[in-house]
Design an enzyme around this catalytic site. Structure first.
Site, PDB file in Angstrom:
ATOM      1  N   ARG A 222       0.836  -1.198   0.000  1.00 47.33           N
ATOM      2  CA  ARG A 222       0.000   0.000   0.000  1.00 47.33           C
ATOM      3  C   ARG A 222       0.880   1.261   0.000  1.00 47.33           C
ATOM      4  O   ARG A 222       0.611   2.222  -0.711  1.00 47.33           O
ATOM      5  CB  ARG A 222      -0.859  -0.061   1.265  1.00 47.33           C
ATOM      6  CG  ARG A 222      -2.043   0.828   1.307  1.00 47.33           C
ATOM      7  CD  ARG A 222      -2.836   0.428   2.547  1.00 47.33           C
ATOM      8  NE  ARG A 222      -3.371   1.577   3.246  1.00 47.33           N
ATOM      9  CZ  ARG A 222      -4.591   2.033   3.059  1.00 47.33           C
ATOM     10  NH1 ARG A 222      -5.393   1.469   2.205  1.00 47.33           N
ATOM     11  NH2 ARG A 222      -5.016   3.073   3.753  1.00 47.33           N
TER      12      ARG A 222
ATOM     13  N   ASP B  92     -19.036   5.951   1.433  1.00 41.88           N
ATOM     14  CA  ASP B  92     -19.342   4.944   2.456  1.00 41.88           C
ATOM     15  C   ASP B  92     -20.652   5.318   3.168  1.00 41.88           C
ATOM     16  O   ASP B  92     -21.494   4.456   3.432  1.00 41.88           O
ATOM     17  CB  ASP B  92     -18.222   4.865   3.503  1.00 41.88           C
ATOM     18  CG  ASP B  92     -16.846   4.805   2.878  1.00 41.88           C
ATOM     19  OD1 ASP B  92     -16.082   3.896   3.180  1.00 41.88           O
ATOM     20  OD2 ASP B  92     -16.530   5.698   2.051  1.00 41.88           O
TER      21      ASP B  92
ATOM     22  N   ARG C 196     -23.470   4.512   0.905  1.00 41.42           N
ATOM     23  CA  ARG C 196     -23.736   3.060   0.874  1.00 41.42           C
ATOM     24  C   ARG C 196     -24.465   2.636   2.150  1.00 41.42           C
ATOM     25  O   ARG C 196     -25.404   1.830   2.120  1.00 41.42           O
ATOM     26  CB  ARG C 196     -22.415   2.296   0.746  1.00 41.42           C
ATOM     27  CG  ARG C 196     -21.824   2.378  -0.642  1.00 41.42           C
ATOM     28  CD  ARG C 196     -20.418   1.793  -0.700  1.00 41.42           C
ATOM     29  NE  ARG C 196     -19.935   1.735  -2.067  1.00 41.42           N
ATOM     30  CZ  ARG C 196     -18.656   1.712  -2.409  1.00 41.42           C
ATOM     31  NH1 ARG C 196     -17.717   1.764  -1.487  1.00 41.42           N
ATOM     32  NH2 ARG C 196     -18.309   1.653  -3.670  1.00 41.42           N
TER      33      ARG C 196
ATOM     34  N   HIS D  61     -11.350   6.421   4.808  1.00 40.11           N
ATOM     35  CA  HIS D  61     -12.071   5.749   3.726  1.00 40.11           C
ATOM     36  C   HIS D  61     -11.266   4.484   3.444  1.00 40.11           C
ATOM     37  O   HIS D  61     -10.317   4.491   2.677  1.00 40.11           O
ATOM     38  CB  HIS D  61     -12.139   6.650   2.480  1.00 40.11           C
ATOM     39  CG  HIS D  61     -12.626   5.915   1.257  1.00 40.11           C
ATOM     40  ND1 HIS D  61     -13.887   5.417   1.138  1.00 40.11           N
ATOM     41  CD2 HIS D  61     -11.997   5.582   0.102  1.00 40.11           C
ATOM     42  CE1 HIS D  61     -14.030   4.814  -0.034  1.00 40.11           C
ATOM     43  NE2 HIS D  61     -12.889   4.905  -0.677  1.00 40.11           N
TER      44      HIS D  61
HETATM   45  P1  6V0 Z   1      -8.388   4.351 -14.064  1.00 38.67           P
HETATM   46  O1  6V0 Z   1      -9.550   3.933 -14.895  1.00 38.67           O
HETATM   47  O2  6V0 Z   1      -7.096   3.626 -14.168  1.00 38.67           O
HETATM   48  O3  6V0 Z   1      -8.148   5.915 -14.328  1.00 38.67           O
HETATM   49  C1  6V0 Z   1      -7.035   6.615 -13.880  1.00 38.67           C
HETATM   50  C2  6V0 Z   1      -6.745   7.658 -14.928  1.00 38.67           C
HETATM   51  O4  6V0 Z   1      -5.710   8.519 -14.429  1.00 38.67           O
HETATM   52  C3  6V0 Z   1      -6.242   7.059 -16.249  1.00 38.67           C
HETATM   53  O5  6V0 Z   1      -7.075   7.487 -17.310  1.00 38.67           O
HETATM   54  C4  6V0 Z   1      -4.840   7.599 -16.375  1.00 38.67           C
HETATM   55  O6  6V0 Z   1      -4.450   7.853 -17.713  1.00 38.67           O
HETATM   56  C5  6V0 Z   1      -4.948   8.882 -15.561  1.00 38.67           C
HETATM   57  N1  6V0 Z   1      -3.672   9.445 -15.151  1.00 38.67           N
HETATM   58  C6  6V0 Z   1      -2.581   8.807 -14.650  1.00 38.67           C
HETATM   59  N2  6V0 Z   1      -1.603   9.695 -14.428  1.00 38.67           N
HETATM   60  C7  6V0 Z   1      -2.083  10.912 -14.784  1.00 38.67           C
HETATM   61  C8  6V0 Z   1      -1.530  12.217 -14.799  1.00 38.67           C
HETATM   62  N3  6V0 Z   1      -0.291  12.466 -14.380  1.00 38.67           N
HETATM   63  N4  6V0 Z   1      -2.309  13.230 -15.234  1.00 38.67           N
HETATM   64  C9  6V0 Z   1      -3.560  12.998 -15.681  1.00 38.67           C
HETATM   65  N5  6V0 Z   1      -4.127  11.787 -15.693  1.00 38.67           N
HETATM   66  C10 6V0 Z   1      -3.393  10.756 -15.255  1.00 38.67           C
HETATM   67  O7  6V0 Z   1      -8.777   4.300 -12.517  1.00 38.67           O
HETATM   68  P2  6V0 Z   1     -10.218   4.609 -11.894  1.00 38.67           P
HETATM   69  O8  6V0 Z   1     -10.818   5.741 -12.635  1.00 38.67           O
HETATM   70  O9  6V0 Z   1     -10.971   3.359 -11.713  1.00 38.67           O
HETATM   71  O10 6V0 Z   1      -9.801   5.114 -10.431  1.00 38.67           O
HETATM   72  C11 6V0 Z   1      -9.183   6.366 -10.256  1.00 38.67           C
HETATM   73  C12 6V0 Z   1      -8.855   6.595  -8.789  1.00 38.67           C
HETATM   74  O11 6V0 Z   1     -10.052   6.742  -8.038  1.00 38.67           O
HETATM   75  C13 6V0 Z   1      -8.092   5.422  -8.155  1.00 38.67           C
HETATM   76  O12 6V0 Z   1      -7.105   5.948  -7.282  1.00 38.67           O
HETATM   77  C14 6V0 Z   1      -9.175   4.709  -7.374  1.00 38.67           C
HETATM   78  O13 6V0 Z   1      -8.662   3.946  -6.318  1.00 38.67           O
HETATM   79  C15 6V0 Z   1      -9.965   5.906  -6.896  1.00 38.67           C
HETATM   80  N6  6V0 Z   1     -11.312   5.630  -6.390  1.00 38.67           N
HETATM   81  C16 6V0 Z   1     -11.717   6.343  -5.314  1.00 38.67           C
HETATM   82  C17 6V0 Z   1     -12.960   6.143  -4.756  1.00 38.67           C
HETATM   83  C18 6V0 Z   1     -13.348   6.932  -3.541  1.00 38.67           C
HETATM   84  O14 6V0 Z   1     -14.379   6.658  -2.904  1.00 38.67           O
HETATM   85  N7  6V0 Z   1     -12.574   7.922  -3.163  1.00 38.67           N
HETATM   86  C19 6V0 Z   1     -13.860   5.224  -5.330  1.00 38.67           C
HETATM   87  C20 6V0 Z   1     -13.469   4.544  -6.445  1.00 38.67           C
HETATM   88  C21 6V0 Z   1     -12.146   4.666  -7.034  1.00 38.67           C
END
Ligand code: 6V0
Length: 330
Positions: A105, A165, A168, A192
């Site tokens: 992590r 959360d 939910r 979270h």
């Molecule tokens: P994903 O679909 O991999 O999207 C991440 C995006 O970030 C991709 O499109 C990458 O290209 C982009 N990215 C990476 N580096 C950069 C950068 N330097 N500048 C701009 N864009 C960049 O992941 P997903 O959308 O599923 O999740 C995104 C984040 O949200 C993760 O950290 C998850 O863990 C988090 N979440 C948080 C939640 C919450 O309750 N806070 C809930 C769900 C997911």
């Protein structure tokens, strides 16, 4: 196309009302769900999507733009905070890297912090008055890092924290009680993540408490099914990811609710993550507590009266976060 108009007396930009501008950095599953939800709920006049995957983002923007005739008008573009996104009112950050198999992590956090150093540097430079809403995980840590890296005052940096959360929790309690989730007043606070804390002692419907006091994970005078509900809340992300690979709609709607509270200055109480007030006796960190959210961001945390177990669990949650924060190189 001047021939379209009989007269052209459009006001110059200094005379017109300033458009509400938002930027979403990271247009992956979560960023796109946020964008779609914010578009259809008319959060902004201008919305910019920023992602390193430029071509894909352009495609997503074209797709959404073609839907604008069916909703309230919003100008949606792909770009960055350094160009079309400059001077945004709200910047939502959902950028992140996926955890590698076997990766700790802490190592994931360190990689995300490196990405944030670039992102937040640009946000602070080009959107110096923005409210920052961090969604990327681990959200409490990334919110703290964003606060430190931006140099913004604490109220202007908040994380989605346990808003999802809490949503939910309310959705599942409401389903069990067969009433609308808006009529269920219950909060999840703390990290979270695995150490989140259900505030059973205050959970109520129309002022009628659902339980009298809490003991371990099972509220003493609660229906045992309530403990199962909290277990489901805690495991929700794992269960969804196991089935569809990611979570998106719930967090997209939760982030939109926070943005609406900011943009419309709703002054709502939401369990966003923000820098803990010194009076709470917690170390310097970002953690979720019921917080007043409005135009200035996270305006203030509520002075809670938790029971003994909840207090203990909140401090444990803070310890888990502090342990990671103390190892960060910011
Ligand atoms: P994903 O679909 O991999 O999207 C991440 C995006 O970030 C991709 O499109 C990458 O290209 C982009 N990215 C990476 N580096 C950069 C950068 N330097 N500048 C701009 N864009 C960049 O992941 P997903 O959308 O599923 O999740 C995104 C984040 O949200 C993760 O950290 C998850 O863990 C988090 N979440 C948080 C939640 C919450 O309750 N806070 C809930 C769900 C997911």
């Amino acid at each position: 196309f001047e021939h379209l108009f009989v007269t052209s007396n459009q006001p110059n930009s200094t005379e017109s009302l300033r458009p509400r501008k938002g930027v979403i950095i990271g247009a992956g599953q979560v960023g796109l769900a946020c964008a779609y939800s914010m578009l259809i709920q008319n959060c902004f006049d201008e919305l910019v999507l920023q992602d390193i995957a430029r071509e894909k983002t352009e495609g997503e923007v074209m797709d959404m733009m073609h839907g604008v005739p069916f909703i309230s008008p919003t100008s949606i573009r792909s770009g960055t905070v350094a160009d079309v996104g400059a001077d945004a009112d709200v910047v939502v950050i959902t950028a992140g890297v996926a955890q590698k198999p076997g990766e700790s992590r802490l190592s994931l956090v360190e990689r995300n912090v490196e990405i944030f150093k670039h992102i937040i540097g640009d946000v602070a430079r080009y959107c110096p008055h923005a409210i920052l809403l961090v969604v990327s995980n681990p959200v409490d840590i990334m919110t703290y890092a964003s606060w430190k890296l931006s140099g913004f005052e604490r109220s202007r940096v908040l994380g989605s924290g346990t808003v999802l959360d809490t949503g939910r929790f309310r959705a599942l309690l409401a389903q069990k009680l067969n009433i609308d989730p808006h009529s269920v007043h219950a909060y999840i606070i703390g990290e979270h993540g695995d150490s989140s804390v259900p505030m059973w002692s205050m959970a109520n419907v129309a002022g009628v408490k659902l339980c009298s006091s809490s003991s371990q994970d099972t509220p003493q005078s609660c229906d045992p099914e309530f403990a199962e509900i909290f277990r489901q809340v805690k495991n929700a992300a794992y269960e969804i990811i196991q089935r569809k690979g990611y979570t998106s709609y719930g967090i997209g709607l939760a982030a939109t609710d926070i943005v609406k509270a900011i943009v419309h200055n709703q002054r709502r109480i939401m369990t966003v993550s923000s820098v803990a007030d010194e009076s709470l006796g917690l170390p310097e960190l970002c953690i979720s507590l019921p917080t007043l959210v409005g135009r200035e961001g996270a305006i203030g945390q509520i002075n809670l009266s938790l029971d003994e177990l909840e207090t203990e669990q909140l401090h444990h949650s803070a310890e888990v976060l502090q342990d990671i924060i103390s190892q960060l190189k910011l």
